[in-house]
Design a protein around this motif. Sequence first.
Motif, PDB file in Angstrom:
ATOM      1  N   ARG A 122       0.844  -1.198   0.000  1.00  0.00           N
ATOM      2  CA  ARG A 122       0.000   0.000   0.000  1.00  0.00           C
ATOM      3  C   ARG A 122       0.876   1.244   0.000  1.00  0.00           C
ATOM      4  NH1 ARG A 122      -5.865  -0.655   0.027  1.00  0.00           N
ATOM      5  NH2 ARG A 122      -6.178  -2.870   0.411  1.00  0.00           N
ATOM      6  N   PHE A 123       0.307   2.342  -0.498  1.00  0.00           N
ATOM      7  CA  PHE A 123       1.058   3.595  -0.547  1.00  0.00           C
ATOM      8  C   PHE A 123       1.347   4.098   0.867  1.00  0.00           C
ATOM      9  CE2 PHE A 123       0.947   8.239  -0.280  1.00  0.00           C
ATOM     10  CZ  PHE A 123       2.054   8.540  -1.046  1.00  0.00           C
ATOM     11  N   ASN A 124       2.593   4.538   1.074  1.00  0.00           N
ATOM     12  CA  ASN A 124       2.992   5.180   2.321  1.00  0.00           C
ATOM     13  C   ASN A 124       3.715   6.467   1.957  1.00  0.00           C
ATOM     14  OD1 ASN A 124       4.222   5.983   4.776  1.00  0.00           O
ATOM     15  ND2 ASN A 124       4.233   3.869   5.504  1.00  0.00           N
ATOM     16  N   TYR A 125       3.239   7.585   2.476  1.00  0.00           N
ATOM     17  CA  TYR A 125       3.800   8.871   2.068  1.00  0.00           C
ATOM     18  C   TYR A 125       5.304   8.959   2.351  1.00  0.00           C
ATOM     19  CZ  TYR A 125       3.982  10.639   6.908  1.00  0.00           C
ATOM     20  OH  TYR A 125       4.278  10.853   8.236  1.00  0.00           O
ATOM     21  N   MET A 126       5.787   8.208   3.341  1.00  0.00           N
ATOM     22  CA  MET A 126       7.219   8.236   3.662  1.00  0.00           C
ATOM     23  C   MET A 126       8.071   7.589   2.576  1.00  0.00           C
ATOM     24  SD  MET A 126       7.356   7.450   7.733  1.00  0.00           S
ATOM     25  CE  MET A 126       6.656   8.601   8.927  1.00  0.00           C
ATOM     26  N   ASN A 127       7.438   6.778   1.735  1.00  0.00           N
ATOM     27  CA  ASN A 127       8.164   6.097   0.661  1.00  0.00           C
ATOM     28  C   ASN A 127       8.073   6.821  -0.676  1.00  0.00           C
ATOM     29  OD1 ASN A 127       8.801   4.065   2.501  1.00  0.00           O
ATOM     30  ND2 ASN A 127       6.958   2.892   2.007  1.00  0.00           N
ATOM     31  N   ASP A 128       7.546   8.052  -0.645  1.00  0.00           N
ATOM     32  CA  ASP A 128       7.435   8.872  -1.848  1.00  0.00           C
ATOM     33  C   ASP A 128       8.519   9.952  -1.758  1.00  0.00           C
ATOM     34  OD1 ASP A 128       6.777  10.763  -3.778  1.00  0.00           O
ATOM     35  OD2 ASP A 128       4.623  10.453  -3.567  1.00  0.00           O
ATOM     36  N   PRO A 129       9.696   9.766  -2.370  1.00  0.00           N
ATOM     37  CA  PRO A 129      10.840  10.681  -2.170  1.00  0.00           C
ATOM     38  C   PRO A 129      10.527  12.136  -2.504  1.00  0.00           C
ATOM     39  CG  PRO A 129      11.538   8.688  -3.312  1.00  0.00           C
ATOM     40  CD  PRO A 129      10.035   8.647  -3.275  1.00  0.00           C
ATOM     41  N   MET A 130       9.875  12.386  -3.648  1.00  0.00           N
ATOM     42  CA  MET A 130       9.601  13.761  -4.045  1.00  0.00           C
ATOM     43  C   MET A 130       8.696  14.448  -3.038  1.00  0.00           C
ATOM     44  SD  MET A 130       9.058  13.486  -8.177  1.00  0.00           S
ATOM     45  CE  MET A 130       8.545  15.197  -8.255  1.00  0.00           C
ATOM     46  N   PHE A 131       7.645  13.739  -2.637  1.00  0.00           N
ATOM     47  CA  PHE A 131       6.724  14.331  -1.685  1.00  0.00           C
ATOM     48  C   PHE A 131       7.378  14.496  -0.311  1.00  0.00           C
ATOM     49  CE2 PHE A 131       3.527  13.678   1.707  1.00  0.00           C
ATOM     50  CZ  PHE A 131       2.846  14.874   1.557  1.00  0.00           C
ATOM     51  N   TYR A 132       8.155  13.505   0.109  1.00  0.00           N
ATOM     52  CA  TYR A 132       8.769  13.584   1.436  1.00  0.00           C
ATOM     53  C   TYR A 132       9.773  14.733   1.504  1.00  0.00           C
ATOM     54  CZ  TYR A 132      10.364  11.971   5.969  1.00  0.00           C
ATOM     55  OH  TYR A 132      10.662  11.888   7.308  1.00  0.00           O
ATOM     56  N   ASP A 133      10.484  14.995   0.402  1.00  0.00           N
ATOM     57  CA  ASP A 133      11.404  16.135   0.368  1.00  0.00           C
ATOM     58  C   ASP A 133      10.632  17.436   0.534  1.00  0.00           C
ATOM     59  OD1 ASP A 133      13.585  14.512   0.057  1.00  0.00           O
ATOM     60  OD2 ASP A 133      13.737  14.784  -2.122  1.00  0.00           O
ATOM     61  N   LEU A 134       9.527  17.573  -0.197  1.00  0.00           N
ATOM     62  CA  LEU A 134       8.694  18.773  -0.056  1.00  0.00           C
ATOM     63  C   LEU A 134       8.165  18.896   1.364  1.00  0.00           C
ATOM     64  CD1 LEU A 134       6.043  20.228  -2.393  1.00  0.00           C
ATOM     65  CD2 LEU A 134       5.293  19.487  -0.133  1.00  0.00           C
ATOM     66  N   LEU A 135       7.737  17.770   1.916  1.00  0.00           N
ATOM     67  CA  LEU A 135       7.152  17.764   3.255  1.00  0.00           C
ATOM     68  C   LEU A 135       8.150  18.258   4.291  1.00  0.00           C
ATOM     69  CD1 LEU A 135       4.540  16.890   4.770  1.00  0.00           C
ATOM     70  CD2 LEU A 135       5.614  14.653   5.087  1.00  0.00           C
ATOM     71  N   THR A 136       9.354  17.711   4.263  1.00  0.00           N
ATOM     72  CA  THR A 136      10.352  18.100   5.268  1.00  0.00           C
ATOM     73  C   THR A 136      10.897  19.507   5.043  1.00  0.00           C
ATOM     74  OG1 THR A 136      12.017  16.916   3.929  1.00  0.00           O
ATOM     75  CG2 THR A 136      11.062  15.738   5.801  1.00  0.00           C
ATOM     76  N   ASP A 137      10.812  20.007   3.811  1.00  0.00           N
ATOM     77  CA  ASP A 137      11.250  21.381   3.533  1.00  0.00           C
ATOM     78  C   ASP A 137      10.227  22.405   4.012  1.00  0.00           C
ATOM     79  OD1 ASP A 137      13.639  20.640   2.404  1.00  0.00           O
ATOM     80  OD2 ASP A 137      12.925  20.764   0.323  1.00  0.00           O
ATOM     81  N   GLU A 138       8.944  22.115   3.789  1.00  0.00           N
ATOM     82  CA  GLU A 138       7.909  23.122   4.020  1.00  0.00           C
ATOM     83  C   GLU A 138       7.066  22.879   5.273  1.00  0.00           C
ATOM     84  OE1 GLU A 138       5.554  23.827   0.571  1.00  0.00           O
ATOM     85  OE2 GLU A 138       7.284  23.964  -0.793  1.00  0.00           O
TER      86      GLU A 138
END
Length: 227
Positions: free
Chosen positions: A178-194
């Motif tokens: 199943r999808f886990n947001y922590m395993n989505d590199p592009m999104f996780y980079d945005l998440l930790t930046d913003e």
Amino acid sequence: IGPITGNLIFIIYAQGDWMPFGRFIIPVLPLIIINLSFWLIYFIDSIMKNKVLFEKQIVTTLIVLGILTASFLIWISPITDYVNNREYSMFMRGTDQIKVGTWLHENFQQGTTVGTYRLGGISYAAPDIIFFDLYGLTDREAAEYVKIQKGFTPLIHNPVIERKPDVLALVSIPDPDRFNYMNDPMFYDLLTDEYIFIRSFRQGHYGTFDIWLSRKSTDKYRSTIHN
């Protein structure tokens, strides 16, 4: 027959009654039972015309018990999961989601925007907060995106994420399929930046609700941020 037929068309369109406890069929299940009962009684009456009523009642009772037993056997797995609050049944229970909503209500200002993809319980407990639905169940733009993508990934381009909500309430589950947001590199980079990670809430015995606060919206958070 009309409502039953309409419901069955929907189930075929949805590729099966895949939600726990047969939730797609439940709305018309009483109608199905009533119709089936009449047909069974008529059938029994037609083949047992020379039998006493008592025997007909026994046969009818056995058929009804058979239907109830079959239903129980079909649902035994989700019932067991629900009782033990494990795996995806934690979404059905809702109590842990309501805890998240109550906490959001107590810790964020009225009008704070929250993006999430488990909408029901937390929005119910936080009526003064604005919720955006990543799945698109209550959001037209997100629904159109999910339809085009045939899923809600890549998450970074979801219209809800592009709105930059004040808070993201994201579910993390330990399921490799199943999808886990922590395993989505592009999104996780945005998440930790913003965004800033605030805290996690356990969801039954399966996963967490993770709360991320936008670095631009810290003034809407009533508590102290601990890095």
